[in-house]
Design an enzyme around this catalytic site. Structure first.
Site, mmCIF file in Angstrom:
data_model
loop_
_atom_site.group_PDB
_atom_site.id
_atom_site.type_symbol
_atom_site.label_atom_id
_atom_site.label_comp_id
_atom_site.label_asym_id
_atom_site.label_seq_id
_atom_site.Cartn_x
_atom_site.Cartn_y
_atom_site.Cartn_z
ATOM 1 N N SER A 18 0.714 41.725 15.591
ATOM 2 C CA SER A 18 -0.097 42.599 16.445
ATOM 3 C C SER A 18 -0.809 41.786 17.514
ATOM 4 C CB SER A 18 -1.123 43.359 15.604
ATOM 5 O OG SER A 18 -0.485 44.228 14.702
ATOM 6 N N ARG B 43 -11.015 41.832 11.590
ATOM 7 C CA ARG B 43 -10.250 40.701 12.130
ATOM 8 C C ARG B 43 -11.140 39.500 12.487
ATOM 9 N NH1 ARG B 43 -7.887 43.629 9.766
ATOM 10 N NH2 ARG B 43 -6.079 44.876 10.325
ATOM 11 N N GLU C 93 -5.886 39.948 19.571
ATOM 12 C CA GLU C 93 -5.897 39.592 18.150
ATOM 13 C C GLU C 93 -5.168 38.272 17.952
ATOM 14 O OE1 GLU C 93 -4.057 41.451 14.073
ATOM 15 O OE2 GLU C 93 -5.337 42.750 15.282
#
Length: 309
Positions: free
Chosen positions: A227, A178, A297
């Site tokens: 998410s 990520r 995130e």
């Protein structure tokens, strides 16, 4: 913390463009959460050249923030100072090649997957399960269903804060979980993803499985941002959140999804402060229960509302 002080009259000295410039533009309507204050200036460039020239002429002390589909973003209630660059139509082109796809940063991930499938190319099916657009996917090395951008990225074209346009090989971006190491202030404008010829029925079946899985396990019809937290190494964020008793937790107008507790939901009247505050409450409870520090995130940008605690 905002960037260095900006000259007071910078808005009156903006470069001429072929795209569109707006002032005090509400950002709530363009984010998936449907919350957030205004952009001091919103620039929708016509194409890469328009963006390049604008950035080259823009005073270097003016902060610039790019957004695309805004599917993984909380814009705080006080809005965003400086220029928000929103990549739209001029950056949504998709070119199918024999062994991959070249697409603009505003092309939706799911649309890229559909173009690949229609051309009989496999390897990009996972994109059908990722909300948002390609620019954001590259910038955060997005992934789902066993694959991520670094598995398929050949190169990305990036416009620097000074307006320079350069092509970076995937290896230059140091893609990790990520995260991508973009040049400071750089904006992804185009990328190439490699794929390979596949069997049409198998490609269609894989994409159908991904769509069905998302529908069954995620609140895809809610006002959400995907998410919320990264998965800790060797574990799942949703499991830790559930263990900490946060499934269904409500804070103001925001709620932890009952369906998938790594998703936060705007119940209808939430503020950005409600959503971010709920996320911080979840982080605290997980830390107290398990000792694990969840990492956001979802990107959180902008200023809190004036007068907010």
């Amino acid at each position: 913390m905002m960037a260095a002080p900006v000259m007071a009259d910078w808005r009156a000295a903006l470069p001429e463009v072929r795209g569109r410039i707006g002032f005090d533009v509400p950002l709530g309507p363009v984010t998936w959460f449907r919350v957030g204050g205004p952009a001091e200036v919103m620039f929708r460039p016509a194409d890469i050249e328009d963006l390049s020239r604008f950035l080259a002429a823009l005073a270097p002390e003016v902060p610039v923030l790019p957004i695309g589909a805004a599917s993984n973003l909380i814009v705080r209630d006080g809005g965003i100072a400086g220029v928000v660059v929103r990549l739209v139509r001029g950056f949504a082109d998709i070119e199918v090649q024999p062994d991959g796809i070249v697409a603009g940063a505003a092309a939706l991930d799911a649309t890229i997957a559909e173009h690949a499938a229609a051309a009989g190319l496999t390897g990009l099916e996972f994109l059908s399960g990722i909300p948002g657009s390609l620019g954001g996917a590259v910038a955060m090395n997005a992934g789902a269903y066993g694959a991520e951008i670094r598995d398929v990225l050949d190169w990305a074209e990036i416009v620097g804060r000074d307006g320079t346009v350069a092509r970076y090989a995937a290896g230059d971006l140091a893609l990790t979980y990520r995260h991508a190491r973009l040049p400071e202030g750089g904006i992804v404008v185009r990328a190439r993803l490699h794929a390979r010829p596949g069997e049409a029925a198998a490609i269609a079946a894989r994409m159908a499985d991904i769509r069905a899985s998302r529908e069954a396990t995620q609140p895809v019809r809610a006002r959400t941002g995907g998410s919320t937290f990264r998965n800790p190494e060797g574990d799942k964020a949703w499991r830790l959140i559930d263990e900490a008793g946060c499934r269904g937790l409500i804070h103001g107008g925001a709620q932890v999804s009952e369906k998938h507790c790594n998703f936060l939901i705007n119940l209808g009247e939430a503020t950005a402060a409600d959503i971010e505050g709920l996320g911080e409450t979840v982080r605290r409870r997980v830390r107290e229960r398990t000792g694990v520090e969840l990492i956001w995130e979802i990107r959180r940008v902008g200023l809190p509302c004036r007068g907010a605690a």
